[in-house]
Design a protein around this motif. Structure first.
Motif, PDB file in Angstrom:
ATOM      1  N   THR A 120      15.389   0.435 -17.112  1.00 43.11           N
ATOM      2  CA  THR A 120      15.487   0.442 -15.659  1.00 43.11           C
ATOM      3  C   THR A 120      14.136   0.750 -15.032  1.00 43.11           C
ATOM      4  N   VAL A 121      13.779  -0.045 -14.036  1.00 41.27           N
ATOM      5  CA  VAL A 121      12.553   0.162 -13.266  1.00 41.27           C
ATOM      6  C   VAL A 121      12.940   0.205 -11.794  1.00 41.27           C
ATOM      7  N   HIS A 122      12.412   1.198 -11.075  1.00 40.88           N
ATOM      8  CA  HIS A 122      12.677   1.318  -9.647  1.00 40.88           C
ATOM      9  C   HIS A 122      11.426   0.984  -8.847  1.00 40.88           C
ATOM     10  N   ILE A 123      11.651   0.357  -7.710  1.00 41.12           N
ATOM     11  CA  ILE A 123      10.581   0.063  -6.765  1.00 41.12           C
ATOM     12  C   ILE A 123      10.926   0.782  -5.468  1.00 41.12           C
TER      13      ILE A 123
ATOM     14  N   GLY B  41       0.786  -1.223   0.000  1.00 41.61           N
ATOM     15  CA  GLY B  41       0.000   0.000   0.000  1.00 41.61           C
ATOM     16  C   GLY B  41       0.817   1.271   0.000  1.00 41.61           C
ATOM     17  N   THR B  42       2.099   1.183   0.367  1.00 40.23           N
ATOM     18  CA  THR B  42       2.973   2.366   0.365  1.00 40.23           C
ATOM     19  C   THR B  42       4.116   2.228  -0.636  1.00 40.23           C
ATOM     20  N   THR B  43       4.011   1.250  -1.530  1.00 48.09           N
ATOM     21  CA  THR B  43       5.033   1.009  -2.550  1.00 48.09           C
ATOM     22  C   THR B  43       4.716   1.819  -3.800  1.00 48.09           C
ATOM     23  N   GLN B  44       5.753   2.383  -4.426  1.00 38.94           N
ATOM     24  CA  GLN B  44       5.559   3.130  -5.677  1.00 38.94           C
ATOM     25  C   GLN B  44       6.569   2.692  -6.731  1.00 38.94           C
ATOM     26  N   ILE B  45       6.127   2.763  -7.981  1.00 46.08           N
ATOM     27  CA  ILE B  45       6.995   2.529  -9.137  1.00 46.08           C
ATOM     28  C   ILE B  45       6.931   3.781  -9.996  1.00 46.08           C
ATOM     29  N   PRO B  46       7.993   4.598 -10.010  1.00 48.28           N
ATOM     30  CA  PRO B  46       7.924   5.905 -10.659  1.00 48.28           C
ATOM     31  C   PRO B  46       8.267   5.918 -12.146  1.00 48.28           C
ATOM     32  N   ASP B  47       8.779   4.822 -12.691  1.00 54.33           N
ATOM     33  CA  ASP B  47       9.405   4.869 -14.016  1.00 54.33           C
ATOM     34  C   ASP B  47       8.468   4.590 -15.182  1.00 54.33           C
TER      35      ASP B  47
END
Length: 296
Positions: free
Chosen positions: A219-222, A176-182
């Motif tokens: 590249t993907v960030h978590i 619920g507080t995880t984000q993927i910005p890419d």
């Protein structure tokens, strides 16, 4: 499990960074350690089950994990191949290699890394499902980062299409507080509605999510509380993002309580409509490198 599979474990003998155990009788595991990184590899499914760095999980290990013949292990990095999702209602979802035993092809320890390579090839039972000859290798390299690569080769006399995914379950404190910005501005197929959409802003989670983003190597960030997981992908045509949320997790039957909150799946994938065509003798690889950094 065939004796030929079990006999390959002798390749790990004498390597200080590898210990052998079993998930259950007849389901051998390799426990791999190099520096601050620890990982567990299952010969059933050819699967990385978990990985920790300095004691903190990078990949989610299902605490309710119990092997069942013919059923995939929901943890770590299941290998989906040679198709993704459902190709035909009469065929197993996500292919057949994640429910079969692989062989240990090699294990090498050097100053900078420890590398384990698993292998699988076609036989009568696989050709009954998918009438092509192939050879697969799954290379898992543990150093100060984690690298996973699936190498596929056409060993037949005709071309064939291949799709699939490294169906990675990344460990998070709370979905619920995880984000993927890419993924901002990337088009995706919403598999829950069948609609094509465009991602607007960073991706967060408040409900069941199942999307195929048309984003390949990159590249993907978590973002996870106080750290950022960096996923550097190669060879893929798509990135799949999935979380079951409450109702779907209850229906799956192999998740316990609110364990669904502890992972997000970000999959290095080739969707079926982007299948790679391999000519006879041709090889192709997909994979990722995972790095964890403190979030500032």
């Amino acid at each position: 499990m065939a004796d030929s599979v079990l006999n390959t474990l002798s390749l790990a003998a004498g390597i200080a960074g590898i210990r052998i155990s079993e998930l259950a009788p007849g389901y051998p595991l390799l426990h791999v350690q190099h520096g601050t990184m620890q990982a567990t590899v299952s010969l059933y499914g050819g699967q990385l089950l978990d990985c920790q760095q300095n004691g903190r999980p990078l990949l989610w290990r299902n605490p309710a994990l119990q092997p069942v013949p013919g059923k995939a292990l929901r943890a770590g990095v299941p290998v989906c191949w040679p198709w993704f999702g459902t190709l035909d209602s009469a065929l197993p979802a996500h292919g057949f290699v994640r429910t079969r035993f692989w062989q240990l092809l090699s294990a090498q320890e050097r100053d900078d890394a420890l590398t384990v390579t698993l292998a699988m090839q076609d036989d009568d039972s696989t050709r009954a499902l998918w009438p092509h000859r192939f050879a697969l290798q799954l290379q898992i390299r543990v150093s100060d980062v984690l690298s996973v690569q699936l190498l596929m080769q056409n060993t037949d006399d005709h071309a064939w299409p291949a799709a699939g995914a490294l169906h990675s379950y990344f460990a998070v404190d709370d979905i619920g507080t995880t984000q993927i910005p890419d993924l901002d501005g990337i088009g995706y197929l919403d598999q829950l509605t069948g609609e094509q959409r465009l991602q607007q802003g960073e991706l967060g989670f408040a409900e069941e999510t199942d999307r195929i983003y048309q984003q390949g190597a990159g590249t993907v960030h978590i973002r996870d509380r106080d750290r950022r997981l960096q996923l550097q992908q190669h060879g893929n045509t798509d990135t799949v993002v999935w979380t079951p949320w409450i109702d779907k997790a209850a229906r799956l039957g192999d998740l316990r309580g609110d364990d669904w909150r502890r992972f997000v799946c970000v999959e290095t994938a080739i969707a079926n409509d982007h299948a790679v065509i391999l000519a006879p003798g041709m090889q192709y690889a997909i994979g990722f490198t995972l790095t964890a950094r403190a979030e500032r």
